[in-house]
Structure formats: structure tokens, C-alpha cells
Write an enzyme that holds these catalytic residues in place. Sequence first.
Site, PDB file in Angstrom:
ATOM      1  N   GLY A   1     -15.820  -7.799   1.646  1.00  8.63           N
ATOM      2  CA  GLY A   1     -16.485  -6.512   1.730  1.00  8.63           C
ATOM      3  C   GLY A   1     -17.985  -6.685   1.730  1.00  8.63           C
ATOM      4  O   GLY A   1     -18.512  -7.775   1.460  1.00  8.63           O
ATOM      5  N   PRO A   2     -18.723  -5.636   2.020  1.00  4.16           N
ATOM      6  CA  PRO A   2     -20.190  -5.711   2.062  1.00  4.16           C
ATOM      7  C   PRO A   2     -20.775  -5.971   0.678  1.00  4.16           C
ATOM      8  O   PRO A   2     -20.084  -5.825  -0.338  1.00  4.16           O
ATOM      9  CB  PRO A   2     -20.592  -4.330   2.592  1.00  4.16           C
ATOM     10  CG  PRO A   2     -19.387  -3.472   2.477  1.00  4.16           C
ATOM     11  CD  PRO A   2     -18.190  -4.323   2.359  1.00  4.16           C
ATOM     12  N   PRO A   3     -22.050  -6.350   0.629  1.00  7.22           N
ATOM     13  CA  PRO A   3     -22.686  -6.596  -0.674  1.00  7.22           C
ATOM     14  C   PRO A   3     -22.725  -5.335  -1.520  1.00  7.22           C
ATOM     15  O   PRO A   3     -22.867  -4.230  -1.008  1.00  7.22           O
ATOM     16  CB  PRO A   3     -24.110  -7.037  -0.286  1.00  7.22           C
ATOM     17  CG  PRO A   3     -24.010  -7.476   1.133  1.00  7.22           C
ATOM     18  CD  PRO A   3     -22.942  -6.647   1.753  1.00  7.22           C
ATOM     19  N   GLY A   4     -22.600  -5.525  -2.834  1.00  5.61           N
ATOM     20  CA  GLY A   4     -22.769  -4.423  -3.761  1.00  5.61           C
ATOM     21  C   GLY A   4     -21.549  -3.565  -4.015  1.00  5.61           C
ATOM     22  O   GLY A   4     -21.646  -2.544  -4.690  1.00  5.61           O
ATOM     23  N   VAL A   5     -20.373  -3.959  -3.471  1.00  2.00           N
ATOM     24  CA  VAL A   5     -19.185  -3.129  -3.698  1.00  2.00           C
ATOM     25  C   VAL A   5     -18.435  -3.539  -4.969  1.00  2.00           C
ATOM     26  O   VAL A   5     -17.423  -2.948  -5.303  1.00  2.00           O
ATOM     27  CB  VAL A   5     -18.223  -3.164  -2.488  1.00  2.00           C
ATOM     28  CG1 VAL A   5     -18.849  -2.524  -1.285  1.00  2.00           C
ATOM     29  CG2 VAL A   5     -17.772  -4.580  -2.184  1.00  2.00           C
ATOM     30  N   GLY A   6     -18.920  -4.591  -5.668  1.00  2.00           N
ATOM     31  CA  GLY A   6     -18.315  -4.951  -6.951  1.00  2.00           C
ATOM     32  C   GLY A   6     -17.274  -6.050  -6.878  1.00  2.00           C
ATOM     33  O   GLY A   6     -16.370  -6.079  -7.704  1.00  2.00           O
ATOM     34  N   LYS A   7     -17.395  -6.964  -5.927  1.00  2.00           N
ATOM     35  CA  LYS A   7     -16.389  -8.025  -5.793  1.00  2.00           C
ATOM     36  C   LYS A   7     -16.431  -8.978  -6.989  1.00  2.00           C
ATOM     37  O   LYS A   7     -15.407  -9.310  -7.585  1.00  2.00           O
ATOM     38  CB  LYS A   7     -16.619  -8.801  -4.490  1.00  2.00           C
ATOM     39  CG  LYS A   7     -16.508  -7.952  -3.222  1.00  2.00           C
ATOM     40  CD  LYS A   7     -16.643  -8.770  -1.966  1.00  2.00           C
ATOM     41  CE  LYS A   7     -18.006  -9.392  -1.799  1.00  2.00           C
ATOM     42  NZ  LYS A   7     -19.088  -8.412  -1.611  1.00  2.00           N
ATOM     43  N   THR A   8     -17.644  -9.405  -7.346  1.00  2.00           N
ATOM     44  CA  THR A   8     -17.787 -10.365  -8.456  1.00  2.00           C
ATOM     45  C   THR A   8     -17.396  -9.723  -9.780  1.00  2.00           C
ATOM     46  O   THR A   8     -16.666 -10.314 -10.585  1.00  2.00           O
ATOM     47  CB  THR A   8     -19.231 -10.893  -8.514  1.00  2.00           C
ATOM     48  OG1 THR A   8     -19.554 -11.485  -7.269  1.00  2.00           O
ATOM     49  CG2 THR A   8     -19.388 -11.913  -9.622  1.00  2.00           C
TER      50      THR A   8
ATOM     51  N   SER B   1     -16.508  -3.862  20.043  1.00  2.33           N
ATOM     52  CA  SER B   1     -16.188  -2.469  19.745  1.00  2.33           C
ATOM     53  C   SER B   1     -17.194  -1.489  20.353  1.00  2.33           C
ATOM     54  O   SER B   1     -17.167  -0.305  20.056  1.00  2.33           O
ATOM     55  CB  SER B   1     -16.127  -2.252  18.224  1.00  2.33           C
ATOM     56  OG  SER B   1     -17.379  -2.547  17.638  1.00  2.33           O
TER      57      SER B   1
ATOM     58  N   LYS C   1     -16.262   1.591   9.317  1.00  2.00           N
ATOM     59  CA  LYS C   1     -16.931   2.400  10.342  1.00  2.00           C
ATOM     60  C   LYS C   1     -16.797   3.891  10.026  1.00  2.00           C
ATOM     61  O   LYS C   1     -17.735   4.679  10.241  1.00  2.00           O
ATOM     62  CB  LYS C   1     -16.335   2.088  11.709  1.00  2.00           C
ATOM     63  CG  LYS C   1     -16.645   0.667  12.185  1.00  2.00           C
ATOM     64  CD  LYS C   1     -15.927   0.335  13.480  1.00  2.00           C
ATOM     65  CE  LYS C   1     -16.254  -1.081  13.946  1.00  2.00           C
ATOM     66  NZ  LYS C   1     -15.550  -1.464  15.169  1.00  2.00           N
TER      67      LYS C   1
END
Length: 773
Positions: free
Chosen positions: A353-360, A676, A719
Site C-alpha cells: 500500500g502507499p506510504p502512511g497507511v499504517g503497514k509497519t 490504464s 483509483k
Amino acid sequence: MKDNERVIPLLPLRGILVYPTMVLHLDVGREKSIQALENAAIDDNIVFLVMQKDVNIDEPHKDDLYPIGTLAKVKQMLKLPNNTVRVLVEGLHRAEIQELLEEEDVTNAAVRILEDEEAGDLEEKALMRSLLEQFDEYIKLSKKISNEVFATVADIDEPGRLADLISSHLPLKTKEKQEILAITNIKERLQTLIALIQDEQELLNLEKKIGQRVKRSMERTQREYFLREQMKAIQKELGDKEGKGGEVEELRDKIENSGMPNETKQAALRELDRYEKLPVSSAESGVIRNYIDWLLSLPWTEATEDILDIERAEGILDEDHFGLEKVKERVLEYLAVQQLTRSLKGPILCLVGPPGVGKTSLARSIARSLNRNFVRISLGGVRDESEIRGHRRTYVGAMPGRIIQGMKKAKTINPVFLLDEIDKMSSDFRGDPSAALLEVLDPEQNHNFSDHYIEEPYNLSKVMFIATANTLSSIPGPLLDRMEVISIAGYTELEKVHIASDHLLPKQVQEHGLSKGKLQVREDALLDIIRYYTREAGVRTLERQLATVCRKAAKILVTEDRKRIVVTEKSVVEFLGKKRFRYGEAEHQDQVGVATGLAYTAAGGDTLAIEVSLYPGKGKLILTGKLGDVMKESAQAAFSYIRSRAAELHIDPDFHEKNDIHIHVPEGAVPKDGPSAGITMATALISALTGRPVSREVGMTGEITLRGRVLPIGGLKEKSLSAHRAGLKKVIIPADNEKDLDDIPESVKENLTFVPVSHLDEVLKHALVGVKQ
């Protein structure tokens, strides 16, 4: 009564035997025995001494006594203070019990005196000589009998007396002594005694051999001890003040108790032996010591116990993160299977996912919900295979790889192990780290992972690996195949408001020394911050903006002495300045030659305004905006499709001969590529060629073929979120992507209309508005 039969007071003995001619002191304590001595003193001081079979019987009967005993004369009798009598007796003759005569206070025995059966021949003399020789050898072996005893024995001429006297000096069992007492035939007695002495000699020889063996072993141990002490002294002189002795023994104990597999333990002990022999000043000594320390610092058997409480785990995940249902569901499924089997190998998840979505932070919450230790390594920028597998132990600075280093930090064999930024790895002449990760992330291989530094197999099968990535495109296929990919697209506005109010704002308030009572940010203010001061899929920028609000509030509270600050929709500008982004329509009005496309980037979804300009020329197609090969080919395909369908689209068939066409995608410094943008470019081209404007409320995504078919794309959820953020009303998607609408949040579906299409003609119906200008 015959001449050789007599009735004599009986004195039973416990574990003591008296031979004829033998003089011995006895302590007598039983009342009947004392009375027997007193009765003997009245008569002729003769008693019958016979051994008990069982020493624990206080009042023996005939069956409890051996049948053969000794007639003895009481030479002296002395009463002792403890109601016992000490007597000195001298053995006279062998005798056999005929009958016991029980009286009230004493037992008498009717006995028959036994005479020795002497032959007086040469064989008897030969047996005597042989017995003396054997006895002499026995004395030399045992060294427990003095030479004076042998001198006394050697002067005896009577064979029976000789045998009795020698047997009294031998350490024979009472049963064997009783056996000799019962033999009246002199030859047989001599032969029996010779056999017993020979047996004793064999035992003494064996004892001597064993003693010598033990002595040699002790001498070897003492020699080793002496040499070790010498080594310590030498090492001390060379500068090793304390020596290695105690240190080596301590390390040896640690290795034995470490729980390592046997092969690893043997390897460690071999290295320890090498370490012990090397001087401290040697460079190799430090390398070996470092290696042993690494082996001992790794967890081999230590493990945390999973708390398999699904409700508790769900509560922790919900407490730490809002939304992210797919990931939470996957963790709870793992817990449920563990609860049923308790033997499931650690799953290998990849959160994309994009940065800042809370993966870590999500990986950290997973560890807390499972009650496991958490360890994180960052793979961003790693380009050396030895970073993963470690260095060979050929130089002083060699180190294990990051996997082994992480296991050392984890301190257990079943942590949650986060491989952060796995898509940021690269490779060079030093090897491919992503190829080294193949073994780590393969459940069929990682039970014996081999690190170049450790060299011994290490079990990673109980580790729960979680990888994070911004995009899958840069992850090699074989590595991606080993992971279970879970996509985290980003958050809707509603989710961001919840996250900000429940997680981010309380955290920033606390970090800035504020309290809930001193700073309040209303929901409409949060919504404004999200809309006009951030444009992202995650919440990292939102957290920074909230931190800015907290800093400004702290300054106001300190300088203006205010007790409470409330941030409203109107006062956001005072804290964060002018609005940075437009929220609402992608364009202010419908325009000709401008179509809004939806793109998927490493930072999440985004909108792209594709512009087309026509001017007189010779049909040249110009593409700008730092487009990749795929987008260039999409533009060519759209151009070819329009030329082939010019009549149906009401376009001048010779347009390509009279005009140059310029297609531009703004933000030219940012590289753009992906399959796309086909229908977006075609729509913008057709709009420019027909003069019909494109609706500002429509966004679109899809690839185009030369026949006008619309092909499916990826990243629909990302998107769709970008379209929602941009304030679009309608999104045109390929018909084959209709199945992906289930992943899109309901709050987004409520504000967006999704139009599945399979041909460009359908796209034009929904995208173009008005008439030719």
C-alpha cells in the site's frame, strides 16, 4: 550318652565365628547368653559357640543356627556397666548340634564332638606347602596382613590348625568361614581354602588393575591441570591478566545449556577448543570468540506462548487501527487455525500500500495481539547479498546477516519479523539480496536457514514474517510467489476523521505536553485539514499537520496565558495558513481536449488531467510529460483507433495530414507509466478533434485495443479513493473490473457512480457532453 557327646550351655553368635585353637574377645548382651556363661562358670567353663543364620533373631531355635559350631573354654569374664559381659574364649573342638534343650532362663545343646580326619601322607603335606605359598602371595598382594603373621603361620605343623588359622586371617564371608568350619576332612579343608585364596588373589589383581587405571586417569587429569595452570601463567605473562581458564569453562557450560541442536553444539565446542589454545593477542582468537558469542546470543528453544484468544486479538487490532478489515480478518483466521492445530507454520504476509497507511504499525499490533516479540529490519537500499546471508568468517569485521541479527534482537524463535520496504531492494556485483530472501520466505526451506557467518542451520519455520511494500512491480516474481499479498489501498475521508480523532490527535496532544481540556479540534476542522491541507492515501501528512496545530496551540497557551483552545473550521487557517489543495471538481468547467484519468502510484491513487492540443502541421504526434513506454504505446493505439474510425466519430478523415497533435500529461518531472490511460487519451483526442467538451465530473481508467475494446486494469480501489478525494461524481471502469467493486468502501460507493464499459463507444457516451463548439 556316648563319650563324644555332651550337653553344654549354648552361646549363639551374630556374624562372628570362632575356630578351634583361636582366642577371641566376645561381648555378650542377651540374658540367656549371660546365664549360659554363668552356668558354664559353675561347671567347667565350657560353652558351645555357634553362628546364627540371621543376625536379627533375638531368640534362635535349632533351624536358625548352623549345625556345626565350636566348643570353647571361657578364659576370662568381665561385667561391663551397660549390662553386657565381655568374655575371652579359646576354641577347642568342632562339634555338631544333636538337640537343643530349652529351659526357662538358658538353652543347652546336646552336641557331638567332631575329630579332624588326618591322612598324614605326602599329598597332605603338599597341600600344606601349596596353601602357605598361596597365603604368602596373598599377603604380598593385599598388604593388609603383616609379615609377622606369615612367620607365625609358617611354624605350624598341624594341617588342620594351619587351615583354621589362615582362614581366620582371610577377609572371607561368614558363610565361607562356616563352610571351612564344617569340613572335618583335612585334605578337603586345605583344597577348599586354597581355592578361596586363589579367588581372593584374582579379586586383588583386578582391584590392582582398576587402581592402576584410575591412577593413570588421575595422573592424566593432574597433568592436564598442571599444563593448564602453566598455560594460564604464560598467558598472564603475555598480557592476559586473568587467563582463559574460567572464561572457557563458563562458555562451555553456556553451550551445554543453550538448547542448540547437537550438530551445532559440537561445532561450538570445537571452536571453543580452538579458542582455548590460541593466545589472546591472536586476531583469530577474537574472531572465534565473536562467533561463539553470536551462537550463544541466538534463541534456540526460547519461545513466547501464543495467546489464542480471538476476541482479545480482535479488540487489540481494532484499538490500534481503524478499518483495514482484510488484514485483521487474515490474522484472526491464523489464530483460529492455530487454536485447532497448534502446529501451523508461520505465515508470510506482504502488506502492499502507499506510504502512511499504517503497514509497519499494523505489524506491531499483530505481534501484540499474538503475544509475540516484535522485530523490524529495513531493506530499503539493501543491495548486497551478505546483508541477508551474512559474511564468511574470513576477516575480523565479519558479521551475520540481518535475519540472524533480527533473531538475536527478538530473543525468541517465534517472533513477528517485519521485513520493511521489501520493494526498495536492488542488486549489484555483490549479489542479489532478493534471491537470498527466497530461502528465508519459503516455508519448505526456512526450517534450516543457512547464514554464511553462523554456518550451522537455523530454524525460522516458527517465525511469522510480514513484509511491507509500496508497490509490487519492483518485487521479483519468485519472491512475490512466496508471500501472501494483502493490499491496503488507503483511507476514505470518514476513516481519516476517525483515525485523526481516536489515534493521531491524542498522541500528538500527549507528545506536546497538552491535555484534552486545553486543546480541542472539532470534527469539521479535522475534515478541512484532511481536504485542503493533505492529499495522500495514508495519514502521515495529516499527523504532521496535527502536530503543527499542537505546536501553535502550545505557543498560544504559554504566551497568551489562555486556558483552552478550540480549533474550528474557521480558525484552521490561523494555525495552518492558506489552503494548499483544491477540494471538489477536478476542473472548474467542462473543457475540450482535457480528460481526467485515474492513476495508481506508489503513493496511492491519483488523478491525471490528460491534455490534447491541435495545431496546423503535417500529422506529427508529440507526447510530453515524461511518459513511459506503455503510455506512449497507449497513445499510439488511441491515435490509430481514431484514424480507423474517423467517419463514425464525425472526424475529418484527413485530420492527421493537416494537424500536429500534442498530448501532454501535466507534472512533467514525475515519471508516469502503466496500462490504464488508453481510454483517457482516446477520449481527450476525440474531444479535441470533435470539439465536444469532456465532463469535468467524470474520471476514467482502462486500456484500449486497436478495435476499441476496453481492457481491465489493477488498483481499482486506490483509483476510486483518488476519484472520491478529487470530488468526481462518475467513474468509468472496464467491465471486467466490476468484480473488484466489492473491495471499495460503502462511503465511496455512495458518492461515486461506477460505469462498467467494454468498448470505447460506451466511454464516449458517458464522457462527452454538449455539442461541437
